[in-house]
Each structure stands twice: as C-alpha cells, then as structure tokens.
Enzyme design. Structure first.
Site, PDB file in Angstrom:
ATOM      1  NE  ARG A   9      43.964  44.208  41.477  1.00  0.00           N
ATOM      2  CZ  ARG A   9      43.375  43.261  42.182  1.00  0.00           C
ATOM      3  NH1 ARG A   9      44.094  42.378  42.845  1.00  0.00           N
ATOM      4  NH2 ARG A   9      42.060  43.171  42.222  1.00  0.00           N
ATOM      5  N   GLY A  44      40.687  32.798  41.125  1.00  0.00           N
ATOM      6  CA  GLY A  44      39.681  33.079  42.153  1.00  0.00           C
ATOM      7  C   GLY A  44      40.291  33.507  43.470  1.00  0.00           C
ATOM      8  CB  SER A  51      43.838  34.695  37.768  1.00  0.00           C
ATOM      9  OG  SER A  51      42.529  34.485  38.212  1.00  0.00           O
ATOM     10  CG  ASP A  99      41.523  43.973  38.899  1.00  0.00           C
ATOM     11  OD1 ASP A  99      41.812  44.744  39.820  1.00  0.00           O
ATOM     12  OD2 ASP A  99      40.630  43.128  38.965  1.00  0.00           O
ATOM     13  CE  LYS A 153      35.656  40.187  39.681  1.00  0.00           C
ATOM     14  NZ  LYS A 153      36.900  39.496  39.442  1.00  0.00           N
TER      15      LYS A 153
HETATM   16  P1  NG1 Z   1      39.333  41.130  41.620  1.00  0.00           P
HETATM   17  O1  NG1 Z   1      38.165  40.346  41.940  1.00  0.00           O
HETATM   18  O2  NG1 Z   1      40.386  41.009  42.597  1.00  0.00           O
HETATM   19  O3  NG1 Z   1      39.846  40.875  40.264  1.00  0.00           O
HETATM   20  C1  NG1 Z   1      37.628  43.223  41.453  1.00  0.00           C
HETATM   21  C2  NG1 Z   1      37.548  44.171  40.259  1.00  0.00           C
HETATM   22  C3  NG1 Z   1      38.335  45.455  40.498  1.00  0.00           C
HETATM   23  C4  NG1 Z   1      37.952  46.090  41.812  1.00  0.00           C
HETATM   24  C5  NG1 Z   1      38.059  45.022  42.929  1.00  0.00           C
HETATM   25  C6  NG1 Z   1      37.618  45.540  44.265  1.00  0.00           C
HETATM   26  C7  NG1 Z   1      37.401  42.920  38.182  1.00  0.00           C
HETATM   27  C8  NG1 Z   1      38.113  42.437  36.988  1.00  0.00           C
HETATM   28  N1  NG1 Z   1      38.103  43.542  39.090  1.00  0.00           N
HETATM   29  O4  NG1 Z   1      38.931  42.716  41.604  1.00  0.00           O
HETATM   30  O5  NG1 Z   1      38.124  46.354  39.428  1.00  0.00           O
HETATM   31  O6  NG1 Z   1      36.692  46.666  41.761  1.00  0.00           O
HETATM   32  O7  NG1 Z   1      37.266  43.881  42.635  1.00  0.00           O
HETATM   33  O8  NG1 Z   1      38.415  46.583  44.659  1.00  0.00           O
HETATM   34  O9  NG1 Z   1      36.206  42.748  38.292  1.00  0.00           O
END
Ligand code: NG1
Length: 543
Positions: free
Chosen positions: A54, A181, A186, A237, A282
C-alpha cells in the site's frame, strides 16, 4: 464494502484479474508462479493467496494514536502458492517433514533460501491430546520466512487450540513485487498473504457460516501476527492490504471501530512512488525509531490527559485520539457507535495546539523540548514502577530524551490534514464540474501533502536527507505535492502528479536525484513508478 464482508475467494481467474483493477499484466506472473510450483513440488498448487502493498497518501504515524488515515492498495503485491504435502509413510528425510503442520517454504527470489519448519504443539500434562497452544520459533534476526511464520503463528493459535485437530503439512512458494524496506508495506503484504494462505489450506476460508472469515477479522489477525516480527504497528497497512477497492483511496478509522470508506481522488492525477534507495528496516531500528515513537505518543497522551483533567485509569494506555474524545465528552463510542462526527473532530483538532504546549517539560533547557526519563515519569503522574509496567515492559526503547511535545504536535496536525484532505476529495467529487475545479483541488491536496512532509521531518523526525531531497525534486519536477510514505527514515515517497505529465516527471526526477544516476529501463521502473489504487487481498482456489 464493509469489515463484515467475507474475504473473496475466486475460482475463476478472469473474475480475479478483473477484480484487481490494475493495469499490470498479472497473467504472466500468476502462470509463472503456478508452473514453478509444479516444477519444484511435483504437484499443482491448491490455492494462491494475494495481498497488495500500500501507499499512504496522508496520515503518517497516527494510526497507533487511533486517528484515521488515507492509504490505497497499490498494484504490486505478494503471491503465495500453496498445496497440502503428501507425507510418505516412510521417508528418508528429516523429522520436521513429518511433524503436524510442517512447512516447506520457497521463494522465487534466489536471495531468499528454502526453509523447512514445524510448529510445536503445547499440551497439558493431564491431557496430552488437546492442544493448548502452538510454539513457532521466530528468530530476532531479519529473515524472509519470519513474515510467513508470523502469519502461521496466528492461524495456529486462533484455529488449532483446544481441539485435537492438527494443521496439515504444506508446501509453499512465495513471490513478491513490492520492494522490501521501502515504506510500501511489503511486510504487511507478506503477513496478510501468509495468514490467508494458511487459513485457506487448512479449510478455514470455506464460505460456510461457521468458518467464514471476514475482512475485519483478517485485518485484526494480521495486525496481531505482524507484532511478532518486531514492531508495535498500528493497523493501517493490514487494513489497506485487505480492504482496498480500485480507483479510490481508503479512509480508514480505528476508533471507536475499524471502518474503511472509499474516497475518490479528483480526476487528472496519478500517484508516483519513488524509492529513496535508503533502505529502512523498522524492525532493526525500532528502539530508536518506530517503537520509540509509539511510546512517546502514548506517554504524551497520558500527560496531556492529566494536564487537561481527563480521567485515565492507572494501567490504561490512553491514545491521543481518546484524549480529545474524553475532553469533549464524546458519546456513542460503545459497540458499533461511530463516535463524534468528522466536523466535530475537525473543530477539536483546530483547538488542541494550546493544550499540546503543556507537553514541554517545565524549565527545560533541551532544544527540542525533550524530557528525560525521570521528567517523563514525573509528568505522567505514575510511580516509577507503574510507569515501567505500563509503558516500558512490552517494548524496548533507546533514548536519552523523549520528545512528547513534538510528537503530539505532529499527530494532531496530521490528523487534521487527513480530514481536510478527505473533505476536499469528497467535496470535489460532489461539486467539480470542470477540469479546472479538479486542478484547483489537486493543488490544495498537494499543499496538504507538502505540509505533512514538513511535519514528519521537523516534528516527528521520521524523514531523512534522501527523502527530503527526493520530495523537493518531485515538487520542482511538477508534482502537486510530495511526501514520504510509510514509517519513513528511508523507503519511498509518494507524489501526486498531473496524469498528462507522468513520463516527463519520472524523467526529470531520474535525472536529478543522484542515487538514480545510471539506472534505466526495468531497473529504473523498479525504483520509480506510477501506480493506481488497486483492490485488497483475495484467494484463488484451483479446481
Ligand atoms: P510501514 O513501515 O510503511 O509498513 C508503518 C506501520 C504503519 C504506520 C506507518 C507510519 C507497520 C506494519 N506499519 O508502516 O502501521 O504506523 O509505519 O504511518 O509497522
């Protein structure tokens, strides 16, 4: 479309492709996966589970504060083909192949190696027939199969406990087109696809009333499952990957309940995702990044509640959204209630700035109004022990100063931008009569995206040099607006670009963003590409 709808299971590929609502050629990819599965495992797959990545248009790091966000599923996705494995009565291979629910997981990408694993049933000494729970080792190191295991873990512990039935052995083959990443989720796509694959293969997706899984349930399961791979994520997500519909962005709320309302973008613009080529993981940086922000926003909410006289239970982890609800005596938040309406919420958010000032520690000399651990505990009104139990026992963080003020300032201003963005989209859909009206709305939407980027960079501090540079180049190359998307600290940007100028835009960005030098053709379209909102997760069942 609602959280109560069942997860779609297709038995006809033409229906499935039509439902995806994308312009990419999926036929070749799906056929290739099926053929490769047959070559590797000697049988046709029984199911293919699909979950898209997304892009988040606006509303960053506010899902875990329980504010609404505006993402859309993209055309790129994860596909998992799977089939039950025939386990020979006598086999020369190792024991894991025989264990209940053992998995052989392969990935089409050669960098991700073949994995064999099996869950271990936990039984009670007095009753070693009924399984009380399942253990599945998920190592701390970053490994591709962790995401497969995370999905499996939830299915095992949700559907195979308290009974004597065991999961079946599975062969699976994974392929993905969502760059890892990159902030395009993903990881959520992997976990959703894995959850779906294990549900399907174990007969838990049959459309009988008893086993039917709704989209809302799948979102909740996937959220829980993803927590096993490192971060305490919100639900954006997973909800976007499961509930999206073609051609719209999704306004997703989490409080008082999970809802997803398609919101049409004004015509005449497309989304362009561009990878900064700084890989952001993350899970590896969670202590100083994602998880620290979760703690800072939660503690900020408690301190704010305290200074505003809003009551909070000693063990409660109140969120910034709940603080404004309680402050305004929000009612109708019980089961099924929708809470305060959007206009009321916008009004409160316009007024919280003064209150947020109270999150600056008294007499601080810290340049960014950070509070030390001791100051933060004192501001919370909890004892040191209580504080650690509520806010620190479930997560590891690493910081000398906690920036409660800056984080809350970002969250409240971003929540307001989301509501303004959505209102503009809806108003434009209802009233725009000419292309000029659309362009005027797109410019305003772009401004909100740019403001969001500034807030992410300055107050939430989740941007980085590369993202700042790439968003700046995108604006100069003609985007209405450009911002980081996802958690940040690297990964992708999203830009709203006039449809007629997409090619010229991509060309300019590729010439001006230094890390893109020398990339062309497929290599370039791997890192910068236009995309359309696509549909959410589904399963294909072979005859
Ligand atoms: P990413 O790192 O893009 O998957 C993460 C969190 C989201 C949201 C965003 C910041 C996960 C799976 N997703 O997204 O819920 O907090 O950071 O808006 O950790």
């Amino acid at each position: 479309m609602s959280a109560q709808d069942p997860v779609p299971v297709f038995t006809n590929l033409n229906d499935l492709y039509a439902n995806l609502g994308t312009s990419l050629n999926h036929v070749e990819r799906w056929n290739n996966l099926t053929e490769e599965f047959e070559t590797r495992f000697g049988q046709r797959p029984t199911y293919i589970a699909r979950a898209p990545g997304r892009v988040n248009l606006i509303g960053e790091h506010i899902d875990y504060a329980l504010f609404g966000v505006l993402p859309a599923a993209i055309e790129r996705d994860i596909l998992i083909a799977c089939a039950p494995r025939e386990v020979p009565a006598v086999s020369p291979t190792d024991e894991e192949h025989h264990a209940p629910g053992s998995v052989i997981a392969e990935n089409l990408h050669p960098k991700y190696t073949r994995q064999v694993f099996a869950p271990a049933p936990k039984t009670n000494v007095d009753d070693d027939v009924h399984v009380e729970g399942w253990h599945l080792e998920i190592p701390q190191q970053l490994r591709w199969e962790n995401y497969v295991k995370a999905g499996y873990y939830g299915v095992l512990n949700e559907h195979f406990t308290g009974s004597t039935s065991h999961p079946i052995p599975v062969d699976m083959l994974v392929t993905g087109s969502v760059p890892a990443g990159s902030g395009l989720s993903s990881s959520a796509a992997m976990v959703v696809a894995s959850t779906l694959a294990f549900l399907a293969i174990n007969g838990k997706l049959d459309n009988s009333a008893e086993t039917k899984i709704t989209k809302g349930e799948l979102v909740k399961m996937s959220m829980e499952n993803e927590k096993r791979v490192g971060v305490n994520s919100g639900g954006m997500d997973q909800a976007a990957s499961v509930m999206s519909v073609p051609s719209s962005v999704l306004y997703i709320t989490f409080f008082p309940s999970l809802t997803a309302s398609p919101t049409p973008l004004p015509g005449g613009a497309v989304l362009v995702c561009a990878h900064s080529l700084k890989v952001s993981d993350k899970a590896l940086t969670a202590k100083q990044g994602y998880n620290l922000r979760v703690v800072e926003t939660l503690v900020g909410a408690r301190v704010l509640a305290r200074t505003l006289g809003v009551s909070v239970g000693p063990r409660e982890k109140i969120t910034l959204r709940e603080v404004v609800g309680r402050l305004t005596n929000e009612t109708d938040i019980g089961t099924g209630g929708a809470g305060m309406d959007v206009n009321a919420l916008m009004e409160v958010l316009k007024k919280v700035d003064d209150a947020v000032e109270k999150l600056k520690p008294v007499g601080t000399t810290h340049p960014e109004f950070g509070a030390t651990m001791e100051e933060m505990v004192e501001m919370s009104g909890l004892s040191k022990e209580e504080f650690h139990e509520v806010y620190m026992s479930w997560v590891e963080v690493d910081a000398t100063h906690f920036k409660l003020y800056k984080r809350a300032k970002h969250v409240y201003s971003e929540a307001l931008r989301v509501l303004k963005f959505r209102k503009l989209c809806l108003d434009t859909a209802a009233a725009a009569t000419s292309m000029d009206d659309n362009v005027a709305a797109l410019k305003e939407l772009g401004d909100l995206m740019n403001e969001s980027q500034t807030s992410c960079a300055d107050d939430f501090q989740c941007s980085c040099e590369e993202l700042d540079q790439l968003t700046q180049i995108a604006r100069e190359a003609g985007a209405y607006g450009s911002r980081l998307t996802g958690a940040g600290w690297g990964g992708c940007t999203v830009s709203l670009v006039p449809e007629s100028q997409v090619e010229a835009f991509i060309k300019q960005v590729s010439e001006r963003y230094p890390p893109y030098q020398g990339l062309e053709g497929e290599k370039l379209s791997e890192v910068i590409f236009a995309t359309r909102p696509s549909s959410g997760a589904c399963v294909y069942k072979f005859d």
